[in-house]
Design a protein around this motif. Structure first.
Motif, PDB file in Angstrom:
ATOM      1  N   UNK A  44       0.981  -1.167   0.088  1.00 39.34           N
ATOM      2  CA  UNK A  44       0.040  -0.176   0.115  1.00 39.34           C
ATOM      3  C   UNK A  44       0.700   1.265  -0.004  1.00 39.34           C
ATOM      4  N   UNK A  45       0.439   2.214  -0.867  1.00 42.34           N
ATOM      5  CA  UNK A  45       1.171   3.610  -0.701  1.00 42.34           C
ATOM      6  C   UNK A  45       0.283   4.755  -0.313  1.00 42.34           C
ATOM      7  N   UNK A  46       0.483   5.257   0.702  1.00 42.24           N
ATOM      8  CA  UNK A  46      -0.263   6.452   1.170  1.00 42.24           C
ATOM      9  C   UNK A  46       0.325   7.793   0.700  1.00 42.24           C
ATOM     10  N   UNK A  47      -0.299   8.793   0.156  1.00 41.51           N
ATOM     11  CA  UNK A  47       0.268   9.878  -0.297  1.00 41.51           C
ATOM     12  C   UNK A  47      -0.710  11.125   0.290  1.00 41.51           C
ATOM     13  N   UNK A  48      -0.074  12.151   1.082  1.00 34.74           N
ATOM     14  CA  UNK A  48      -1.088  13.181   1.417  1.00 34.74           C
ATOM     15  C   UNK A  48      -0.307  14.524   1.221  1.00 34.74           C
ATOM     16  N   UNK A  49      -0.794  15.449   0.604  1.00 37.48           N
ATOM     17  CA  UNK A  49      -0.355  16.855   0.427  1.00 37.48           C
ATOM     18  C   UNK A  49      -1.199  17.816   1.222  1.00 37.48           C
ATOM     19  N   UNK A 121      -3.175   0.282  -3.765  1.00 35.72           N
ATOM     20  CA  UNK A 121      -2.877  -1.080  -3.052  1.00 35.72           C
ATOM     21  C   UNK A 121      -2.715  -1.969  -4.394  1.00 35.72           C
ATOM     22  N   UNK A 122      -1.440  -2.637  -4.294  1.00 37.56           N
ATOM     23  CA  UNK A 122      -1.021  -3.636  -5.144  1.00 37.56           C
ATOM     24  C   UNK A 122      -0.729  -4.914  -4.471  1.00 37.56           C
ATOM     25  N   UNK A 123      -1.373  -6.048  -5.309  1.00 40.55           N
ATOM     26  CA  UNK A 123      -1.640  -7.314  -4.833  1.00 40.55           C
ATOM     27  C   UNK A 123      -0.401  -7.997  -5.376  1.00 40.55           C
ATOM     28  N   UNK A 124       0.065  -8.993  -4.778  1.00 40.42           N
ATOM     29  CA  UNK A 124       1.514  -9.678  -5.120  1.00 40.42           C
ATOM     30  C   UNK A 124       1.064 -11.256  -5.082  1.00 40.42           C
ATOM     31  N   UNK A 125       1.691 -12.295  -6.141  1.00 42.98           N
ATOM     32  CA  UNK A 125       1.383 -13.464  -5.710  1.00 42.98           C
ATOM     33  C   UNK A 125       2.540 -14.180  -5.179  1.00 42.98           C
ATOM     34  N   UNK A 126       2.605 -15.617  -5.048  1.00 39.19           N
ATOM     35  CA  UNK A 126       3.741 -16.315  -4.252  1.00 39.19           C
ATOM     36  C   UNK A 126       5.151 -15.816  -4.646  1.00 39.19           C
ATOM     37  N   UNK A 127       5.241 -15.520  -6.028  1.00 40.27           N
ATOM     38  CA  UNK A 127       6.468 -15.273  -6.261  1.00 40.27           C
ATOM     39  C   UNK A 127       6.781 -13.668  -6.218  1.00 40.27           C
ATOM     40  N   UNK A 128       5.863 -12.961  -5.875  1.00 40.93           N
ATOM     41  CA  UNK A 128       6.167 -11.531  -5.719  1.00 40.93           C
ATOM     42  C   UNK A 128       5.901 -10.884  -7.097  1.00 40.93           C
ATOM     43  N   UNK A 134      -3.335  -2.515  -9.940  1.00 40.05           N
ATOM     44  CA  UNK A 134      -3.216  -2.112  -8.777  1.00 40.05           C
ATOM     45  C   UNK A 134      -4.729  -1.518  -8.253  1.00 40.05           C
ATOM     46  N   UNK A 135      -5.247  -1.357  -7.106  1.00 40.51           N
ATOM     47  CA  UNK A 135      -6.269  -0.564  -6.810  1.00 40.51           C
ATOM     48  C   UNK A 135      -5.929   0.840  -6.648  1.00 40.51           C
ATOM     49  N   UNK A 136      -6.455   1.974  -7.217  1.00 44.45           N
ATOM     50  CA  UNK A 136      -6.050   3.287  -6.989  1.00 44.45           C
ATOM     51  C   UNK A 136      -7.408   3.948  -6.130  1.00 44.45           C
ATOM     52  N   UNK A 137      -7.369   4.385  -5.248  1.00 43.48           N
ATOM     53  CA  UNK A 137      -8.260   5.040  -4.585  1.00 43.48           C
ATOM     54  C   UNK A 137      -8.631   6.520  -5.124  1.00 43.48           C
TER      55      UNK A 137
END
Length: 208
Positions: A44-49, A121-128, A134-137
């Motif tokens: 997850x990446x959170x960005x606030x300005x 939010x980015x989802x990864x598998x068993x190998x990365x 990605x889900x972008x809010x």
């Protein structure tokens, strides 16, 4: 002649073995199926300005979900705040909440009060390897040019509007969820009016 017959039999046997080995190899290749991707982790990446005026007049605190799935908090010291969090296991929650409270008496005639935030939010598998897109809010934001008499009310609106909460399921799907944040944040109607005050985003101001 006898030697020739023996040699011929041996050669035939070797060719037959080679043919069997070749067929066996083909069977192994047929059984090699591609490994199915399974969601096992996420980022997850959170960005606030925020505007400099907001930092000058208020203490801005961000509550967010950390890598352990627990709430953490940081005070904002610059106009851009970014946090990258890796979740080693699913399911988990992800999200953030921006809260602000006046530092003291306002001294300027007008303040440019702006804040926005977004979560990816980015989802990864068993190998990365990344699974899907990605889900972008949606971009959450508040903007206003305010005199000192309206600052408290507006800071309350920041706490109500700039919050995001998502649940990342075991299969990697991202859904809305509810998180009870620390500080003064709540999930009241963001369009609810509050009394005009310069007391900051306190419990009394928020009608709690």
């Amino acid at each position: 002649m006898k030697n020739l017959k023996i040699m011929s039999m041996l050669l035939g046997g070797l060719l037959a073995l080679g043919s069997l080995a070749s067929c066996g190899g083909d069977d192994d290749d047929d059984n090699d199926e591609p490994e199915v991707q399974k969601a096992t982790s996420a980022r997850a990446e959170y960005v606030v300005n925020v505007s400099q005026d907001l930092l000058n007049v208020a203490t801005v605190t961000i509550y967010y979900i950390d890598a352990n799935g627990q709430q953490a908090q940081e005070n904002v010291t610059s106009t851009t705040w970014t946090k990258n969090v890796s979740f080693a296991a699913l399911p988990t929650n992800a999200g953030f909440s921006v809260q602000a409270a006046l530092k003291g008496a306002a001294t300027q005639e007008e303040y440019i009060i702006e804040a926005d935030g977004k979560m990816t939010v980015t989802v990864l598998d068993q190998k990365g390897v990344v699974i899907g897109n990605p889900f972008v809010g949606s971009k959450l934001e508040v903007k206003g040019l305010l005199g000192p008499d309206y600052l408290g009310q507006y800071l309350t609106r920041i706490s109500l509007r700039l919050l995001e909460a998502k649940a990342i399921a075991a299969d990697g799907t991202v859904r809305d969820t509810s998180i009870t944040w620390g500080g003064n944040a709540d999930n009241d109607d963001p369009n609810r009016d509050t009394d005009v005050t310069t007391d900051g985003a306190t419990g009394t101001t928020r009608g709690l």
